[in-house]
Motif scaffolding. Structure first.
Motif, short mmCIF file in Angstrom:
data_model
loop_
_atom_site.label_atom_id
_atom_site.label_comp_id
_atom_site.label_asym_id
_atom_site.label_seq_id
_atom_site.Cartn_x
_atom_site.Cartn_y
_atom_site.Cartn_z
N ASP A 240 0.80 -1.22 0.00
CA ASP A 240 0.00 0.00 0.00
C ASP A 240 0.84 1.27 0.00
OD1 ASP A 240 1.03 -0.16 2.55
OD2 ASP A 240 -0.86 0.31 3.58
N ALA A 241 2.15 1.14 -0.12
CA ALA A 241 3.03 2.32 -0.06
C ALA A 241 2.92 3.15 -1.33
CB ALA A 241 4.48 1.87 0.13
N ASP A 242 3.26 4.43 -1.21
CA ASP A 242 3.43 5.31 -2.36
C ASP A 242 4.76 4.94 -3.00
OD1 ASP A 242 4.26 7.47 -4.02
OD2 ASP A 242 2.94 8.86 -2.95
N VAL A 243 4.72 4.21 -4.10
CA VAL A 243 5.94 3.64 -4.68
C VAL A 243 6.89 4.72 -5.15
CG1 VAL A 243 6.87 2.16 -6.51
CG2 VAL A 243 4.81 1.47 -5.28
N GLU A 244 6.37 5.76 -5.79
CA GLU A 244 7.26 6.80 -6.29
C GLU A 244 7.98 7.51 -5.15
OE1 GLU A 244 9.47 8.66 -8.95
OE2 GLU A 244 8.00 7.11 -9.44
N GLN A 245 7.27 7.77 -4.07
CA GLN A 245 7.89 8.40 -2.90
C GLN A 245 8.95 7.48 -2.30
OE1 GLN A 245 5.55 8.62 0.76
NE2 GLN A 245 6.18 10.76 1.02
N ALA A 246 8.64 6.20 -2.23
CA ALA A 246 9.58 5.24 -1.68
C ALA A 246 10.83 5.12 -2.55
CB ALA A 246 8.92 3.87 -1.51
N VAL A 247 10.67 5.14 -3.87
CA VAL A 247 11.80 5.06 -4.78
C VAL A 247 12.71 6.27 -4.62
CG1 VAL A 247 12.44 5.24 -7.22
CG2 VAL A 247 10.78 3.52 -6.48
N GLU A 248 12.12 7.44 -4.51
CA GLU A 248 12.93 8.65 -4.35
C GLU A 248 13.72 8.59 -3.05
OE1 GLU A 248 14.53 11.78 -6.09
OE2 GLU A 248 12.97 10.52 -7.02
N ALA A 249 13.06 8.15 -1.99
CA ALA A 249 13.75 8.01 -0.71
C ALA A 249 14.83 6.93 -0.78
CB ALA A 249 12.75 7.68 0.39
N ALA A 250 14.55 5.86 -1.49
CA ALA A 250 15.51 4.78 -1.64
C ALA A 250 16.79 5.28 -2.31
CB ALA A 250 14.90 3.64 -2.46
N ALA A 251 16.64 6.08 -3.36
CA ALA A 251 17.81 6.60 -4.07
C ALA A 251 18.62 7.53 -3.16
CB ALA A 251 17.37 7.34 -5.32
N THR A 252 17.93 8.36 -2.40
CA THR A 252 18.63 9.26 -1.49
C THR A 252 19.37 8.49 -0.42
OG1 THR A 252 16.99 11.01 -1.84
CG2 THR A 252 18.33 11.14 0.17
N SER A 253 18.67 7.54 0.21
CA SER A 253 19.26 6.81 1.33
C SER A 253 20.42 5.91 0.89
CB SER A 253 18.20 5.97 2.04
OG SER A 253 18.74 5.31 3.15
#
Length: 454
Positions: A240-253
């Motif tokens: 149920d996550a916001d995938v685009e938001q999670a991807v952006e955070a993943a790249a940053t982290s």
């Protein structure tokens, strides 16, 4: 082993220094020992204001110090400026809150008066790594100094100029001479410093083997130790996550500090409903990254700190691929100068592969596919490391429930794991023990003394 600054973008050696001998080490330790009683006796309010002055000195020299970080370890210059500002923040935080954290704590007993007094231990030895060459020193030094301890630093051999600059900044801020010294000694000499009766405690940030060695030596000398070791942080993305938001955070982290951070997201654990979508979006995001000169403002990924670290990372990747992991992007060894490695993703990582069992300390993200949320938690906890972890979901209550089950020192819901002076920082399992930052950090290196008066 000599101290050398080698620009990881070019391979150029631009500073060389031979390590100290025994006489130089002894002189420094004697000088700090002589300064220790006076600093401990200085009122805590004055110590706090002295540490506040360090923040001003850091900000005054911010661009110069950031440039030095970039040249020594390849950190993006804008990230290096952020590191210096964070060091100033931690100094100000403890200047503001340290006296309150150290105030006597009255306890109701059968005495006329009873309390806990927080008093300094003495001199703390810090053994520090290269990846955040200023921050990891100041997150120990600021609370230790406010608490009334003195400090000696054994820094990594590839950041000698950062090590010397830290001592200079603290001295130029106006702290008494020899309150804090950098020891330009070999790693082989650390045991002798831990053994020295003038050292009261030890803190180390670094690898698991280094932590085992330092903790064993400290224990043999019955001295307090705090360890912040490696991490293989899970990054759970639920259906149920916001995938685009999670991807952006993943790249940053994952790619912060060129992928060389203990608390970077390293294991991306995906549930079935979003797994393929996440991997595809993540691939596009990663392949769009600009790799190059870390001093350029447009660069998004610079070189790793050393070529030997880059080569070892590639060996871990190649071994994992031979064992069944699948390359999504990157994972090739560049044929060019410097310690560059492309931003990379490995999918279908599984138990038995090096990428599953070990920490990958560089710009490589690994994907683990979970059957469901419960399996995702089991995968997250199925690591010997326990530093940080993150959960991404539209249901914050569900996210918090999962975060509480993660075996780690810091669990974030819908946010990337980061250190913050206001919150305790540290790990469990093979990621170490003890805490830095917040009230918990300043109270690690004090004597919590009971005072009972009738």
């Amino acid at each position: 082993m000599a101290f050398e600054s080698i620009d990881p973008s070019t391979g150029e050696t631009f500073f060389h220094m031979e390590p100290w001998g025994e006489a130089e080490r002894e002189a420094a330790l004697a000088a700090v020992a002589a300064a220790t009683p006076g600093w401990a006796a200085t009122p805590v309010a004055e110590r706090a204001e002295a540490v506040r002055a360090i923040a001003g000195e850091l900000r005054r020299r911010a661009d110069e110090l950031a440039t030095l970080i970039t040249r020594e370890v390849g950190k993006l210059h804008r990230e290096a400026r952020g590191e210096i500002e964070k060091c100033a923040w931690v100094c100000e935080y403890y200047a503001d809150h340290g006296p309150g954290f150290l105030a006597d704590e009255p306890i109701e007993t059968d005495a006329g008066k009873s309390l806990v007094a927080y008093q300094p231990l003495g001199t703390v030895l810090a053994v520090m790594p290269w990846n955040f060459p200023f921050w990891q020193v100041f997150r120990f030094a600021a609370p230790a100094l406010v608490a009334g301890n003195t400090g000696v630093l054994k820094h990594a051999s590839n950041v000698p100029q950062s090590a010397l600059a830290i001592e200079e900044v603290i001295r130029d801020a106006g702290l008494p001479a020899d309150t804090f010294r950098t020891l330009m000694i070999r790693a082989a000499d650390v045991d002798a410093v831990i053994d020295d009766p003038r050292i009261a405690a030890v803190t180390l940030t670094g690898s698991e083997p280094a932590g085992r060695a330092v903790a064993s030596r400290a224990a043999a000398n019955i001295k307090k130790a705090v360890l912040e070791l490696g991490g293989s942080d899970p990054f759970i993305v639920l259906d149920d996550a916001d995938v685009e938001q999670a991807v952006e955070a993943a790249a940053t982290s994952r790619f912060l500090n060129n992928g060389q951070s203990c608390i970077a997201a390293k294991r991306f654990i995906l549930t079935p409903g979003i797994a393929d979508d996440f991997v595809e979006r993540f691939r596009r995001r990663v392949e769009a990254m600009t790799v190059g000169d870390p001093a350029a403002e447009t660069t998004q990924l610079g070189p790793m700190a050393r070529t030997d670290l880059r080569d070892e990372l590639h060996t871990q990747v190649a071994d994992s691929v031979r064992a069944g992991a699948q390359v999504v992007t990157g994972c090739t060894l560049p044929d060019s100068p410097g310690a560059f490695y492309p931003p990379s993703i490995l999918d279908h990582v599984a138990e038995g592969q090096r990428a599953f069992e070990e920490e990958l300390f560089g710009p490589v993200a690994i994907v683990l596919r979970a059957d469901d949320a419960e399996h995702a938690v089991n995968l997250a906890n199925g690591s010997r490391f326990g530093l940080g972890g993150a959960v991404w979901t539209a249901d914050s209550q569900r996210g918090e429930a999962i975060a509480r089950r993660l075996e780690c020192g810091a669990a974030f819901v819908n946010g990337i794991v980061k250190s913050d002076p206001r919150l305790p920082f540290g790990g469990v399992k093979a990621s170490g023990f003890g805490r830095e930052l917040s009230r918990h950090g300043i109270q690690e290196f004090v004597n919590a003394k009971t005072v009972w008066v009738k």
